[in-house]
Scaffold this motif. Structure first.
Motif, PDB file in Angstrom:
ATOM      1  N   VAL A 124       7.688   0.413  -1.048  1.00 17.95           N
ATOM      2  CA  VAL A 124       7.137   1.211   0.050  1.00 17.95           C
ATOM      3  C   VAL A 124       7.768   2.595   0.069  1.00 17.95           C
ATOM      4  O   VAL A 124       8.989   2.736  -0.055  1.00 17.95           O
ATOM      5  N   ALA A 176       3.836   5.090   4.233  1.00 19.47           N
ATOM      6  CA  ALA A 176       3.702   4.014   5.222  1.00 19.47           C
ATOM      7  C   ALA A 176       4.219   4.476   6.576  1.00 19.47           C
ATOM      8  O   ALA A 176       3.626   4.166   7.619  1.00 19.47           O
ATOM      9  N   LEU A 208      -0.753  -1.789   5.773  1.00 23.80           N
ATOM     10  CA  LEU A 208       0.204  -0.732   6.093  1.00 23.80           C
ATOM     11  C   LEU A 208      -0.475   0.624   6.267  1.00 23.80           C
ATOM     12  O   LEU A 208       0.125   1.546   6.827  1.00 23.80           O
TER      13      LEU A 208
END
Length: 404
Positions: A92, A96, A390
């Motif tokens: 990530v 996000a 997300l």
């Protein structure tokens, strides 16, 4: 549809078996449990990666598309990519966090920080823009001057100034706990628990807060962060994952610390109060300083990582991770070359990369070509970030309760 987690679900879809006529399938032997404590096996094709959609099979049989001339602006839906194969690993990036609150799309903390001329000179002499490096250097200056029997008053004043500038910049860029809703926490927690390993380069608290807040509501898998030893510290000899989801903060985080002895640990609400107001936990002369890599080139980030047992462990874990991986909200840019190098180490695998659907097709085509080249022998799949949980637009926070 949820991710297919567990040994049986690690088998790829039937399309994998017909990637190419006569392709030999190889089953790796069961490896010994490593530092992560996981015993896993992978199935892949000698000619490429084991999982493939129809588009993926065509691409594998027709060769790797690298140049922009062979790319299109088409982006898959995440649901289609998810259904084709298991995705045990998640990486990530800041995209996000930006989806949660666009305040995270801020200039660097160095640019945001209200630094004095003296403090800027220290940053300049060290050739860095990372606060952690400067705070450590000032702390060592305090130790030397104090050992010589001289006053540390001026040094301590600079330490306090840089420390306060850092946390003021973080506080000004970060969303507050009260602006999160339970629904947002739960959506993020479900994503985390759908993977075996979650790596993040973000130093904000969003994913950590979601993991902690949803513990009693979302119980698919236990999530760990390796700070379970005395004093919420990290022990590189005690890192067994077993059947839990492991979370790795590749660049540290706001709530993490390092000390003179090389110990790494985390602050919690129990011992640190408001995790966005931790300046008081780092008084002048303290042996602790914040552990997060906020700025700098890939080389500078690696130098900081090299001084931390925990950050070293996280990067080594990414290098050793053999599973298909989802890359969400991460640019894989020049400043994170060390992340790309770790990602492409090992046998080829499937890498699903999110791309935000910007207005021009040309930008998407160029981005796909760039990332395809970066990933080497790995097979990329590109999907629309807004179709992933997300990237769900409903996660965005529109109205803040306080100007944080």
């Amino acid at each position: 549809m949820g991710h297919k987690i567990g040994l049986n679900a690690r088998r790829c879809s039937l399309t994998c078996a017909v990637v190419a006529a006569g392709a030999k399938t190889v089953h790796e032997p069961w490896p010994q449990a490593g530092r992560s404590g996981r015993r896993e096996r992978r199935m892949y094709q000698l000619i490429g990666v084991g999982c493939a959609s129809t588009k993926g099979r065509d691409q594998l049989m027709g060769g790797r598309a690298v140049g922009t001339a062979t790319q299109t602006a088409e982006l898959e839906k995440w649901s289609d990519v998810e259904d084709d194969c298991s995705w045990p690993t998640l990486l990530v990036g800041n995209g996000a966090s930006i989806n949660l609150w666009n305040g995270f799309a801020y200039p660097g903390l160095y640019e945001r920080g209200n630094l004095s001329a003296v403090a800027k000179a220290v940053f300049g002499d060290l050739g860095v823009t990372n606060f952690e490096t400067v705070l450590e250097a000032i702390h060592h200056a305090h130790v030397v001057v104090d050992a010589l029997g001289n006053s540390t008053e001026a040094i301590d004043a600079q330490y306090e100034h840089v420390r306060d500038a850092l946390f003021e910049a973080v506080h000004g860029a970060h969303i507050s706990w009260s602006d999160f809703t339970r629904n947002r926490f739960d959506k993020i927690a479900r994503v985390i628990q759908n993977h075996d390993a979650v790596f993040t380069t973000n130093y904000d608290l969003c994913m950590y807060w979601a993991r902690v807040d949803a513990t009693d509501r979302i119980k698919k898998r236990t999530v760990i962060d390796f700070f379970w030893n005395a004093g919420n510290t990290f022990d590189p000899e005690n890192v067994d994952v077993w059947q839990r989801t492991a979370m790795y903060h590749l660049h540290g985080a706001i709530h993490l610390w390092q000390d003179d002895q090389g110990n790494n640990g985390k602050w919690t609400s129990a011992n640190g109060g408001d995790l966005l107001s931790l300046a008081g936990n780092y008084p002048p002369g303290s042996s602790k300083w914040p552990l997060f890599v906020s700025e700098g080139s890939s080389k500078a980030k690696l130098q900081t990582i090299g001084r931390s047992p925990y950050l070293n462990f996280c990067l080594d874990s990414l290098r050793a991770d053999p599973e298909n991986v989802v890359v969400f909200g991460h640019s894989l840019g020049e400043q994170d070359k060390h992340i790309v190098a770790a990602l492409i180490e090992g046998a080829p695998r499937e890498v699903a990369v999110s791309i935000y659907p910007r207005s021009t097709d040309q930008w998407i085509i160029q981005e796909k070509a760039r990332i395809t080249e970066l990933l080497g022998e790995n097979k990329p799949r590109f999907f629309d970030s807004t179709t992933h949980p997300l990237g769900d637009p409903s996660l965005a926070t529109q109205n803040l309760s306080s100007p944080v």
